[in-house]
Design an enzyme around this catalytic site. Structure first.
Site, mmCIF file in Angstrom:
data_model
loop_
_atom_site.group_PDB
_atom_site.id
_atom_site.type_symbol
_atom_site.label_atom_id
_atom_site.label_comp_id
_atom_site.label_asym_id
_atom_site.label_seq_id
_atom_site.Cartn_x
_atom_site.Cartn_y
_atom_site.Cartn_z
ATOM 1 N N SER A 53 26.174 -28.229 -39.179
ATOM 2 C CA SER A 53 25.610 -28.639 -40.458
ATOM 3 C C SER A 53 25.011 -27.442 -41.195
ATOM 4 O O SER A 53 24.503 -26.508 -40.579
ATOM 5 C CB SER A 53 24.515 -29.686 -40.244
ATOM 6 O OG SER A 53 25.028 -30.860 -39.641
ATOM 7 N N HIS A 86 31.659 -30.372 -37.256
ATOM 8 C CA HIS A 86 31.284 -29.840 -35.951
ATOM 9 C C HIS A 86 31.872 -28.456 -35.684
ATOM 10 O O HIS A 86 31.429 -27.770 -34.761
ATOM 11 C CB HIS A 86 31.716 -30.818 -34.842
ATOM 12 C CG HIS A 86 30.808 -31.997 -34.718
ATOM 13 N ND1 HIS A 86 29.907 -32.147 -33.699
ATOM 14 C CD2 HIS A 86 30.635 -33.078 -35.521
ATOM 15 C CE1 HIS A 86 29.224 -33.269 -33.855
ATOM 16 N NE2 HIS A 86 29.661 -33.857 -34.967
ATOM 17 N N LYS A 134 15.309 -40.003 -36.796
ATOM 18 C CA LYS A 134 15.162 -39.777 -38.237
ATOM 19 C C LYS A 134 16.152 -40.643 -39.021
ATOM 20 O O LYS A 134 15.814 -41.215 -40.066
ATOM 21 C CB LYS A 134 15.398 -38.300 -38.534
ATOM 22 C CG LYS A 134 14.640 -37.769 -39.736
ATOM 23 C CD LYS A 134 14.672 -36.251 -39.755
ATOM 24 C CE LYS A 134 13.742 -35.713 -40.846
ATOM 25 N NZ LYS A 134 13.667 -34.242 -40.828
ATOM 26 N N ASP A 135 17.382 -40.739 -38.505
ATOM 27 C CA ASP A 135 18.388 -41.575 -39.154
ATOM 28 C C ASP A 135 17.998 -43.046 -39.102
ATOM 29 O O ASP A 135 18.203 -43.783 -40.082
ATOM 30 C CB ASP A 135 19.757 -41.380 -38.490
ATOM 31 C CG ASP A 135 20.460 -40.114 -38.967
ATOM 32 O OD1 ASP A 135 20.034 -39.560 -39.999
ATOM 33 O OD2 ASP A 135 21.426 -39.685 -38.312
#
Length: 424
Positions: A221, A217, A245-246
């Site tokens: 990313s 963080h 999405k995860d």
């Protein structure tokens, strides 16, 4: 506060808790709508959260299994059989735990290779990369000790062979081995030490994972293009876009996990481990679990080198194959992160993947004939890739033109690597 969470935070119970312990707002900033992520992340970025899911599964199943396991050499094997046959759903818990370790390594290996391909180890994420490697080392130690606990034939002889490797270290090798054993042979003190550490280390992993997430963080990313975000236009909230999405990735991953769990639960193990440990009978072929095979191949592939015996040279090479990853951010001299814009490195990456597969194959075979040749060739390429090819390619490779921003590449469909990137 984001609009999609306003209703949630207006709940009186949530407000009462949040005022005294800001846990919900913290989670929102870590994995929620308050955490901005690059808008072009693809499904290869799912494997970080999948690894976290595997860690949770391992801890929860391990806590229950330890209630029924007995860490004594005369009772350990029978206690595992008791779990399998007498404990309600004990077979499910045991298979979830044993196959869950394999799923954990699948997720982590893909996570590592994704980082290698997209340059996630480069500045300013070097410390993030280091923490990930520390997690990997702790996983390896935890998995090795866990493999010893059933006290089957392969458990016993695997522990004997691997711990004996430290005896190759001059002067201090033998004392280290005796300290690991708690005596002069693999016996009850060894089992107790491994049991204690196997139970402790997952919680240490959780602590390092927290540091890993904090480091993530700090600079956000990486992304498939390997370029920095230029502003809010390059980012979207992590929730709901990437949580959805995860969840999709988790669903597919659980189907894969379910196959091994319900249809082939012993497929990733060794049949000799269903025979009680016998110090008087050596198995014909001692092999570790599949996720250690590449490193085992490196260990066995190194011959005598000048005045260094093969055993010590193999130990140095095996540990060096992992430690070399810690200096990878400085071995790779290219200023471009992503292999999408590095045509030569992209080819070398896939050669490296093939070399790792070759090591995996060689590690599962007796160290003779063609398997030994494959192991040695792949070992040479493994170190050549990091120590020679990466620095040279970084200096002489001409990368393709990078897009001006993530938004530009997304709006143009990531369609032309030479102009605005390629499709992730």
């Amino acid at each position: 506060m984001a609009n999609n969470t306003t209703g949630f935070y207006s709940n009186p119970i949530v407000k009462w808790i949040e005022y005294r312990l800001p846990i919900f707002s913290t989670l929102d900033h870590v994995v929620g709508s308050q955490y901005p992520a690059p808008k072009n992340l693809n499904y290869w970025w799912n494997f970080g959260s999948l690894a976290g899911l595997c860690l949770v599964i391992q801890i929860l199943t391990g806590i229950v299994l330890v209630m029924h396991y007995t860490p004594q050499t005369s009772l350990a094997f029978d206690s595992v059989e008791h779990i399998m046959r007498d404990v309600n759903y004990g077979w499910l818990l045991r298979y979830m735990h044993s196959n869950g370790a394999s799923m954990f390594f699948v997720a982590v290996y893909i996570h590592i290779f994704r980082g290698l391909y997209y340059g996630s180890y480069k500045a300013p994420r070097e410390l993030l990369w280091w923490l990930g490697l520390v997690i990997f080392l702790l996983m390896m130690a935890t998995a090795f000790m866990g493999y010893v606990l059933p006290w089957g034939q392969m458990s016993f002889w695997g522990a004997t062979v691997i711990t004996n490797l430290f005896s190759a270290i001059p002067v201090i090798g033998e004392p280290i081995v005796h300290w690991l054993w708690g005596g002069f042979a693999v016996d009850n003190p060894t089992l107790n030490r491994f049991f204690s550490l196997h139970y402790l280390l997952p919680f240490v992993i959780v602590g390092v994972v927290v540091l890993h997430v904090l480091a993530l963080h700090q600079h956000g990313s990486n992304n498939p293009l390997g370029i920095d975000t230029k502003g809010p236009q390059d980012k979207i909230p992590f929730h709901p876009y990437y949580t959805i999405k995860d969840l999709f990735g988790i669903g597919l991953f659980l189907l894969f996990f379910g196959y091994w769990l319900f249809y082939n639960p012993n497929g990733l193990g060794h049949p000799d481990n269903y025979i009680p440990a016998n110090p008087l009978v050596t198995p014909a072929h001692i092999v570790p679990e599949w996720y250690f095979l590449p490193f085992y191949a490196i260990l066995r592939s190194v011959p005598d080198i000048w005045f260094i015996e093969a055993k010590l040279a193999g130990v140095i090479a095996m540990f060096g194959s992992i430690l070399i990853l810690f200096v990878l951010p400085w071995l790779d001299t290219s200023k471009v992160r992503s292999a999408k814009f590095r045509p030569i490195y992209k080819q070398l990456f896939w050669v490296f993947v093939l070399a790792c597969i070759g090591l995996w194959y060689a590690g599962g075979q007796p160290p003779e004939g063609m398997a030994l040749v494959i192991g040695r060739v792949c070992t040479i390429y493994y170190f050549l890739h990091f120590l020679v090819l990466l620095p040279l390619v970084g200096w002489f490779e001409k990368p393709l033109k990078l897009p001006a921003s993530i938004s530009e590449a997304v709006l143009k469909g990531d369609a032309a690597p030479g102009a605005a990137g390629s499709k992730a």
